[in-house]
Design a protein around this motif. Sequence first.
Motif, short mmCIF file in Angstrom:
data_model
loop_
_atom_site.label_atom_id
_atom_site.label_comp_id
_atom_site.label_asym_id
_atom_site.label_seq_id
_atom_site.Cartn_x
_atom_site.Cartn_y
_atom_site.Cartn_z
N ALA A 289 0.83 -1.21 0.00
CA ALA A 289 0.00 0.00 0.00
C ALA A 289 0.86 1.26 0.00
O ALA A 289 0.53 2.25 -0.65
N ILE A 290 1.99 1.24 0.71
CA ILE A 290 2.88 2.41 0.76
C ILE A 290 3.44 2.70 -0.63
O ILE A 290 3.41 3.83 -1.12
N PHE A 291 3.96 1.66 -1.29
CA PHE A 291 4.52 1.85 -2.62
C PHE A 291 3.43 2.27 -3.62
O PHE A 291 3.67 3.08 -4.53
N THR A 292 2.24 1.69 -3.47
CA THR A 292 1.13 2.05 -4.36
C THR A 292 0.75 3.52 -4.19
O THR A 292 0.48 4.22 -5.17
N ALA A 293 0.74 3.98 -2.94
CA ALA A 293 0.42 5.39 -2.68
C ALA A 293 1.46 6.30 -3.31
O ALA A 293 1.13 7.35 -3.88
N GLY A 294 2.74 5.90 -3.24
CA GLY A 294 3.79 6.68 -3.89
C GLY A 294 3.62 6.72 -5.39
O GLY A 294 3.83 7.76 -6.03
N ALA A 295 3.22 5.58 -5.97
CA ALA A 295 2.99 5.52 -7.41
C ALA A 295 1.81 6.41 -7.81
O ALA A 295 1.83 7.07 -8.85
N LEU A 296 0.77 6.43 -6.97
CA LEU A 296 -0.39 7.28 -7.25
C LEU A 296 0.00 8.75 -7.20
O LEU A 296 -0.50 9.57 -7.99
N ASN A 297 0.87 9.10 -6.31
CA ASN A 297 1.36 10.48 -6.24
C ASN A 297 2.06 10.87 -7.54
O ASN A 297 1.86 11.97 -8.06
N GLN A 298 2.87 9.95 -8.06
CA GLN A 298 3.57 10.22 -9.32
C GLN A 298 2.57 10.31 -10.48
O GLN A 298 2.73 11.12 -11.39
N LEU A 299 1.52 9.46 -10.45
CA LEU A 299 0.49 9.52 -11.48
C LEU A 299 -0.19 10.89 -11.46
O LEU A 299 -0.47 11.48 -12.52
N GLY A 300 -0.46 11.40 -10.26
CA GLY A 300 -1.08 12.71 -10.14
C GLY A 300 -0.22 13.83 -10.72
O GLY A 300 -0.74 14.80 -11.28
N LYS A 301 1.09 13.69 -10.59
CA LYS A 301 1.99 14.71 -11.15
C LYS A 301 2.01 14.67 -12.67
O LYS A 301 2.12 15.69 -13.34
N LYS A 302 1.90 13.44 -13.23
CA LYS A 302 1.90 13.30 -14.68
C LYS A 302 0.53 13.62 -15.29
O LYS A 302 0.44 14.07 -16.43
N ARG A 303 -0.53 13.33 -14.52
CA ARG A 303 -1.89 13.58 -15.00
C ARG A 303 -2.62 14.47 -13.99
O ARG A 303 -3.44 13.98 -13.20
#
Length: 450
Positions: A231-245
């Motif tokens: 879940a921690i890594f997934t949350a970090g990935a979602l943060n990066q997705l938000g920056k790209k989109r």
Amino acid sequence: MSEVSSATADTSVADKGFWPNGWWKVLNYKIGVVPLPLFVLTAVLIYGLVSTKGGLKPDITSMVAMFAFFGFACGEIGKRIPYLGKMGAAAICATFIPSAMVYYNILPAELTDATTKFYKSTNILYLYICCIIVGSIMSMDRKTLIQGFLRIFVPMASSAVCAMLVGTLVGMAVGKSAFDAFFFTVLPCMAGGVGEGAIPLSIGFSEILKQDQGAMFGKIIPMVMMANVIAIFTAGALNQLGKKRPELTGEGSLFKGADNDIGSLSSEGSGKVDITSLGGAVLMAVLMYLIGVVGQRLISLPAPVGMLFVAVAVKLFQVSSPELNDGMRTVYKFFQTSVTYPILFAVGVAITPFDELIAAFSVTNVIIIFATVMTAVSVGFFVSKKIGMNPVDAAIISCTQCGQGGTGDVAILSAANRMMLMPFAQIATRIGGAINVTLSLMILAKFFHA
């Protein structure tokens, strides 16, 4: 005239010297929030205390220095890991590096004992949680608070149901029985952490199945930890997705077009911080937690959940003054930026057994837990998008449904850079976890008594 020019030149030369401007530049280089020279001095002093007669005592002054040094050092290591540093590795490193140091006897036993004794005797995590929760609620716009608390249940419930179903089916596909896959792998992931999830779940299992509680807890806890890591890594990935989109995220706002949201200045605030209001704000947060403790003794409602309800009521009915709201917002920001990594270090040393974490990394368990977490996050993402919420931020809340209680919420939201979502994370983790555990144990009891 020439004397003035000479004086100006001398001043200019002095300004370019190392002292004091050069020294100030060194102080501006920080490890976490700690200036580098102070960080080095902290290391020297910790070594001196450990090496001299009397040792390092588990008093609050010594522990503040030690937690800050190790917490920010481990967080800095995580931040500098290529790619993973942007996906929440700092929060993981701040917790699991200390846990590994204890397991492999790298951390001196004196430091381990002092940290554990201080952490367990003070319950300092609850001070952190109450300041974060109350502070974030007091920073919210009332309209947003009402909308969020009502609408977060839709993606939360959808995520939980779908994640449990898919996780169980995947468990059966990799060779486990439906019973074992659901109750001993999937359910622990969605139970709300350790104190409010794994422990009552193990007690329920021991009573219903007539087995030793310690054995049940040992079987459950690795699943909780593994889900938390994913879940921690997934949350970090979602943060990066938000920056790209950027169209998919509100950067901490759950609703599209929200003018005021968590983390922004609430409309009930005065806009100015009175220093004297900070003490009152901290006391208000602590008192709300104590009300939760009393409620737990009277009606068995977990204290953090009771505190959450009280804080929401205080905000909704405007019991707190604008000055207290501003003070609480400042306290919240301080704990968010300066206390997170030190607290995670203490958690890693005191209550995170590294061997149990490693035990969760079997291929079968990883497959089941990964499918469970990904389903929860995906469903939360798409359902929230359908009902007009910012999908990245709502999906991060779904991540916390698979976290390790209050500690997991801290790590997950820190990895996602969304600490302002703590109130909604507490709903998903504690209330959602309590519902999952209660209903599942009721079904299990009926099944075995039938």
